[in-house]
Design an enzyme around this catalytic site. Sequence first.
Site, PDB file in Angstrom:
ATOM      1  N   GLY A  33       0.892   8.370  -1.883  1.00 39.37           N
ATOM      2  CA  GLY A  33       2.292   8.002  -1.900  1.00 39.37           C
ATOM      3  C   GLY A  33       2.572   6.779  -1.039  1.00 39.37           C
ATOM      4  N   HIS A  34       1.673   5.794  -1.133  1.00 36.27           N
ATOM      5  CA  HIS A  34       1.825   4.553  -0.369  1.00 36.27           C
ATOM      6  C   HIS A  34       0.952   3.461  -0.988  1.00 36.27           C
ATOM      7  CE1 HIS A  34      -1.698   6.487   1.589  1.00 36.27           C
ATOM      8  NE2 HIS A  34      -2.142   5.246   1.642  1.00 36.27           N
ATOM      9  N   ALA A  35       1.110   2.251  -0.464  1.00 33.41           N
ATOM     10  CA  ALA A  35       0.267   1.119  -0.840  1.00 33.41           C
ATOM     11  C   ALA A  35      -0.214   0.463   0.442  1.00 33.41           C
ATOM     12  CB  ALA A  35       1.058   0.113  -1.678  1.00 33.41           C
ATOM     13  N   ARG A  89      -0.587   4.154  -4.720  1.00 31.52           N
ATOM     14  CA  ARG A  89      -1.452   5.232  -5.185  1.00 31.52           C
ATOM     15  C   ARG A  89      -0.891   6.583  -4.768  1.00 31.52           C
ATOM     16  NH1 ARG A  89      -5.017   3.223  -1.520  1.00 31.52           N
ATOM     17  NH2 ARG A  89      -3.909   1.390  -2.135  1.00 31.52           N
TER      18      ARG A  89
END
Length: 144
Positions: A56-58, A103
């Site tokens: 839940g981040h990049a 992702r």
Amino acid sequence: MMNFVSDIHNCNVIELTKIQNPAGNMSIIQNGEHLPFDVRRVYYLYDVPGGSERGGHAHKDLYQLIIAASGCFDVIIDDGKNKKIIQLNRPNFGLMVIPGIWREIVNFSSGAICFVLASEKYSEDDYIRNYDEFLTYKTSEHAS
């Protein structure tokens, strides 16, 4: 700033060397030989409760190779325009995730172990944890 287009088409599943042996198989990853980056951090996720999501981040600069060391899970990759779901379920295959890709890791099987090799040590400044901020970052990335 990156000198390539950061999109999901540049994230690929790569096959790792597999040495077969009746006593148990082995895969090898060595800096300078099997990855386009040197490994500076290794971590793994395990005992993930059913229905939970990770990621839940990049990342702005970090490259990662994500491997299902045991069990299986899905990795959703998103470049702000396109999304793709990749199931990882074999320990001799890994998903190369490049910088600038959102992702999420979902659908963990019971006993799954997500093993990650990263190009950099942990730095909170490298994370984009809000999806709207990610979309703004992607817009500025393409304007450069």
